[in-house]
Design an enzyme around this catalytic site. Structure first.
Site, PDB file in Angstrom:
ATOM      1  N   GLU A   1       0.825  -1.213   0.000  1.00 30.76           N
ATOM      2  CA  GLU A   1       0.000   0.000   0.000  1.00 30.76           C
ATOM      3  C   GLU A   1       0.860   1.265   0.000  1.00 30.76           C
ATOM      4  OE1 GLU A   1      -3.692  -0.052   2.273  1.00 30.76           O
ATOM      5  OE2 GLU A   1      -3.082   1.826   3.211  1.00 30.76           O
TER       6      GLU A   1
ATOM      7  N   ARG B   1      -1.719  33.072 -17.891  1.00 31.41           N
ATOM      8  CA  ARG B   1      -2.219  34.111 -16.984  1.00 31.41           C
ATOM      9  C   ARG B   1      -1.247  35.283 -16.990  1.00 31.41           C
ATOM     10  NH1 ARG B   1      -6.224  36.924 -14.497  1.00 31.41           N
ATOM     11  NH2 ARG B   1      -5.758  37.383 -12.288  1.00 31.41           N
TER      12      ARG B   1
ATOM     13  N   GLN C   1       9.901  35.320 -11.142  1.00 25.50           N
ATOM     14  CA  GLN C   1      10.801  34.320 -10.561  1.00 25.50           C
ATOM     15  C   GLN C   1      10.130  33.537  -9.429  1.00 25.50           C
ATOM     16  OE1 GLN C   1      14.470  35.289  -8.125  1.00 25.50           O
ATOM     17  NE2 GLN C   1      15.444  34.744 -10.079  1.00 25.50           N
TER      18      GLN C   1
END
Length: 382
Positions: free
Chosen positions: A245, A271, A282
């Protein structure tokens, strides 16, 4: 170790990604809002072999090795936007199907594995109790001998797939004097057995299409043939299941991280603020770079751990390192994606907000980050 994909692994990944995008992503927002677990989608996933990835074909499985299984679950996490469905599939496969396949006798495997692999049955395992979360030694559920079988009494909580379970691997104390190591046994319990009750479903922050709840065992009788792997073998079985798991479930999170990275890059390119794409800033670019570095490091760690499954006697330290690093990287990636998307990322109509809610639980389930650090420190002898 060479992790270049074989031709079969490339086809496997491509098929799962395509299937996930075409079949599993419709009405995800509504399913999440309404907390809908879809049996229909569950059965559709079985048609491409998800529920039985490493199980031999003779029992209805896909016959994949551990690394190929991890690659397949990564593809599922990448292509499917429904984190709850992915989580339920992984919980079923890794905590129920795999232990039954590895530790069941021939009669048990022939009886249950075909249904678990073809989507007819939903499997769970039940270890956690109200008073024993990370402390498995505090197990209070008891299985007392009764004629040719056992009577099980106790309550399990936070059981993934519990409210929709058909088959449960329940862990119970059979010899309190021996304690957790040697005193715990695992039993196969069908949900229609007298004395079994899925008592309630919990409300959750994320992974809302995956149901989690409480299971009650009230003087429930099981025959001797319901014992899985032998009396006293519960702790070994549980540890082995957790190794699978903590590696393969978290492989699905690698896929989710890659999808979030791609979404963040696309948003940063399109955007604009202050007359330029925000990716030119940056602060934004560096955050995306960190996402990429953590993704690749997490992938390599997960692939190495999956490769070692079945090849090395004990991979528990590998599993714990994988679980710890991938889960914390996923949360960081989801937080970064929300931040990069700004106000849009905070809106419930976007995948971004849901991805963050889904990610938070990853540092808790399958053993908390704190417990993984404890396990790793013990392996290091400190």
């Amino acid at each position: 170790m060479d992790f270049s994909f074989t031709e079969e692994q490339v086809i496997l990944r491509e098929n799962i990604v395509r299937f996930s995008r075409e079949v599993l992503n419709k009405n995800v927002i509504e399913r999440d809002r309404e907390q809908t677990f879809s049996r229909e989608l569950w059965k559709k996933c079985a048609t491409i072999g998800i529920q039985g990835l490493p199980v031999p074909e003779q029992y209805g499985g896909s016959g994949c090795d551990a690394l190929s299984s991890a690659i397949a679950l990564e593809a599922l996490g990448y292509g499917c936007h429904d984190g709850g469905l992915v989580f339920s599939l992984c919980a079923h496969l890794l905590s129920c199907v795999v232990p039954l396949w590895l530790h069941g006798n021939e009669e048990q495997k022939e009886r249950y594995l075909p249904g678990l692999c073809n989507g007819t049955l939903i499997g769970v395992h039940a270890m956690t109790e109200p008073g024993s979360g990370s402390d498995a030694f505090a197990l209070r559920t008891r299985a007392e001998p009764d004629g040719a079988g056992f009577r099980i009494n106790g309550t399990k909580t936070f059981i993934s797939n519990g409210p929709v379970a058909d088959l449960v691997i329940v862990f119970a104390m059979t010899d309190a004097k021996k304690g957790y190591h040697g005193g715990v046994s695992a039993f196969l319990v069908e949900s229609n057995a007298p004395g079994f009750k899925a008592s309630r479903k919990f409300e959750k922050m994320g992974l809302r299409t995956s149901h989690i709840g409480e299971l009650v065992f009230d003087n429930l009788y099981v025959p001797a043939e319901a014992v899985l792997a032998g009396i006293g073998a519960g702790s070994t079985l549980f540890t082995n299941a957790m190794d699978w798991e903590r590696i393969c479930l978290f492989a699905s999170h690698i896929g989710a991280m890659e999808r979030l990275l791609e979404k963040s890059i696309a948003h940063a390119r399109t955007r604009t603020q202050f007359g330029q794409a925000i990716g030119k800033l940056q602060a934004v670019a560096h955050r995306i770079v960190d996402m990429k570095v953590h993704l690749e490091a997490a992938r390599l760690l997960t692939y190495r751990s999956a490769w070692r499954l079945g090849r090395i006697k004990n991979v528990s330290i590998d599993a714990s390192m994988t679980k710890l690093f991938v889960s914390e990287s996923l949360v960081n990636a989801a937080l970064a994606t929300v931040q990069i998307h700004g106000g849009y990322g905070y809106m419930t109509e976007t995948e971004v907000e849901r991805a963050l809610r889904d990610a938070v639980g990853s540092t808790i389930y399958s053993g908390t980050s704190e417990m993984q650090r404890n396990i790793i420190s013990r392996w290091l002898g400190i």
